[in-house]
Every structure is written in structure tokens, then in C-alpha cells.
Design a protein around this motif. Structure first.
Motif: not given
Lengths: 60, 297
Positions: B245-251, B265-283
């Protein structure tokens, strides 16, 4: 003046590998040997673990 | 030139053909599938089965590099791979990948069962033939459909232990499947020049950045909900629910920022890309921890 090379003329390396090529070939050979050895051990392990002591009880 | 005679490729270059970073994610998700599955497999057999799955994934990576060598050569992200850099001849990569594919499927059949081996063979086929050879250069939906190959490892792992592939295994599949588009499109947004040069019809190249950003957000919403499914079907507990739930909300939040950001502006896309790896790992880590700690299942 250098002779123009045609397709049938072997490159100088054909007469002997450079030290770098020899070193890399040696490394590849060792890697293949280790991988083959590991595979043999794995298949042996699987055989022992799956059949184990029941090897003589199999019906053929 | 006789490439085998003059090759200066070392074992490390052949290992690089296996895409070690992708392989590590495959090992991890397959392990979670194995741990979450009911039934038992001798720990040594389980380790060998996991190795077979990893080698199978690596082999499909090598075959992908063989097929896509022309694309890899013109993309900055992939230009230093063993084939475009001239270290490994294409034919050798094909032979290497083909040989390891067969070996891995046979090893998995020996160590576990034919269902798992068949699923691994299908995964390799899907990634190499359906994704690499067919879809990648054809449609912007390439990574959406092709994502099935990357999503299959936990199902293969599950089948290695239980001998079948029930709904729970496909829930894990669905999470990775839905995660793939926002993950790769976030990357494609800031690498679209690369894909355009290589002639790969990635979503930002074909439909533009704005449409891609909207689709990323749409997938993020579906993914965040699908991420809760393991709890709903009873294969995960409250720790998992809290993480999902928490990681999904951040995603969703990061995807919203991608949607709202300016086109250049690609800063947010780079952030999302990095976070997406963390998201899958965390779940997946949450499922693993719950299972290993005996908190669930």
C-alpha cells in the motif's frame, strides 16, 4: 613498400597468437573446464538426491 | 577473419552476455515464487532449480544480444555490450545462448519437474522470438506484451516446487507484468533519442512524451491495486499489505509528477525509474520475509 593483402593471405596472427590472445584463450579454456565440471557435479547431485538409495529398486 | 582464433574475449565478456543485473532480478523473483509455493523441494535441488532458471534467463539475454546487436551498437546504453564492442562475435553469442537455453531447461527438468522446465522453455521462447525478434521492432506495445517473459520467473519457481501453476503464482506474474510498462517507459522518456536513432518504436518515439506520461500514470494506478492482490487472495499477510500500500502510493505519486512535469523535464521520470526497481524488490521481499519468518503460509 607493404605488399597488398588478398583474401587468401593469412594475417600475421595466424602464425602465432599474441600474448593477449593466448592469455584470453587460456582463461576461456579454464572457464569452460570449470563450467563442465560444475555441470557434471550438479547432474550427479540431482541423481543422488532424486533417486538416492532407491536406484536398485527401479523397474526397467 | 577467423574470429575464434583471434578472439580476445575473456570469460567475463561471456558472462556479460547473460545480462547479470536482469539475471539477479530473475533469481530473486523466482526464489519468492519457490518459497511462496506449497510443497517442498530438497534445498539442494531447489538451489539447482534456481540456478537453472537463472541460466535460462541469462541464455535468453545472450540470444537477445545476438539478435539485437545492430540496435545495441547505436544506443549509448548498450553500445559497450560484448557484441557491439567487437569482443564476442555474433555467431558465438548465438551458440552460447542456444546451448545454455537447452542445458538450463534439461537441468530444471532433472532437478524439479517437466511443468517448470516447460514454463522455462516457454519463457526463453517468448523473450527471444515473440519479444526480441517480432514485437520489439514492430509496435510500441513491445514491452507491454514482451513483459510477460520477465514476469514468468516466479511462476517457473512456483512450478518447480509445487508442480503446477495456480492463481497465486499468476498474481505474482501480474504484478511484474503491470510493473514493466511504467518501468521501461520511464526509462524510454529520457532515452527516447537513443531508441529513435535505433529505430525501435518505443512509446515516447511513436506516440510522444505526453501520451507516454499519461499511460505511465494509468499503469501506475492499476499496478498499485494489483500490488494488493497477494493479500486479497490470501498468499500474503499484513506486513506485505502495508508495504504494497505505501510503496504503491509513492509509485502513484511519482507517476503523477511525471504526468505533470513539462515535456522537456525528465527528472521525475528518472526518479520513477529508480523507484520502480525498489518497488518491485520491496513487494517481493515482503512476501519472502513473511514466508521465511513463518508469518504467513
Amino acid at each position: 613498400m607493404a605488399e597488398p593483402q588478398n583474401a587468401n593471405t593469412p594475417s600475421p596472427s595466424a602464425y602465432g597468437l599474441s600474448p593477449e590472445e593466448k592469455k584470453k584463450r587460456g582463461q576461456r579454456n579454464i572457464a569452460i573446464a570449470l563450467a563442465l565440471g560444475a555441470f557434471i557435479i550438479l547432474v550427479f547431485l540431482v541423481t543422488i538426491l532424486r533417486i538416492g538409495g532407491a536406484v536398485a529398486e527401479r523397474s526397467f | 577473419m577467423d574470429s575464434t582464433q583471434f578472439s580476445v574475449a575473456g570469460p567475463r565478456d561471456y558472462f556479460a552476455l547473460l545480462k547479470p543485473r536482469v539475471m539477479s532480478l530473475v533469481i530473486f523473483t523466482a526464489l519468492v515464487g519457490m518459497v511462496a509455493a506449497p510443497g517442498s523441494l530438497h534445498p539442494a535441488l531447489a538451489a539447482i532449480a534456481l540456478l537453472a532458471i537463472a541460466v535460462g534467463a541469462g541464455a535468453s539475454g545472450a540470444l537477445n544480444m545476438w539478435w539485437d546487436a545492430d540496435i545495441d551498437a547505436v544506443m549509448t546504453r548498450t553500445a559497450r555490450r560484448p557484441i557491439p564492442s567487437g569482443l564476442v562475435p555474433r555467431a558465438e553469442a548465438a551458440a552460447f545462448g542456444g546451448f545454455l537455453s537447452i542445458l538450463s531447461v534439461f537441468l530444471l527438468a532433472l532437478a524439479s519437474n517437466y511443468v517448470a522446465a516447460g514454463l522455462l522453455a516457454f519463457t526463453i521462447f517468448f523473450y527471444v522470438v515473440i519479444y526480441s525478434m517480432w514485437l520489439k521492432r514492430l509496435t510500441p506495445q513491445n514491452i507491454v506484451i514482451g513483459g510477460a517473459a520477465g514476469a514468468l520467473p516466479p511462476v517457473v519457481g512456483w512450478a518447480a516446487v509445487s508442480g503446477d501453476a495456480p492463481l497465486e503464482a499468476w498474481v505474482l506474474f501480474a504484478i511484474i507484468f503491470l510493473w514493466t510498462p511504467p518501468h521501461f517507459w520511464a526509462l524510454a522518456l529520457f532515452k527516447s533519442g537513443d531508441y529513435e536513432r535505433a529505430g525501435v518504436p518505443m512509446m515516447p518515439v511513436v506516440r510522444g512524451g505526453r501520451s507516454t506520461r499519461r499511460q505511465i500514470f494509468g499503469y501506475a494506478l492499476i499496478l498499485a491495486v494489483a500490488g494488493l492482490a497477494p493479500y486479497v487472495v490470501g498468499m500474503a499477510g499484513l506486513i506485505y499489505l502495508a508495504v504494497a500500500a505505501s510503496f504503491g502510493a509513492v509509485f502513484i505519486g511519482l507517476s503523477w509528477r511525471v504526468l505533470k512535469a513539462a515535456d522537456d523535464d525528465f527528472g521525475s521520470a528518472k526518479q520513477l525509474f529508480a523507484f520502480s526497481i525498489l518497488y518491485l524488490f520491496a513487494l517481493f521481499a515482503a512476501i519472502l520475509i513473511e514466508q521465511l519468518a513463518g508469518l504467513h503460509g
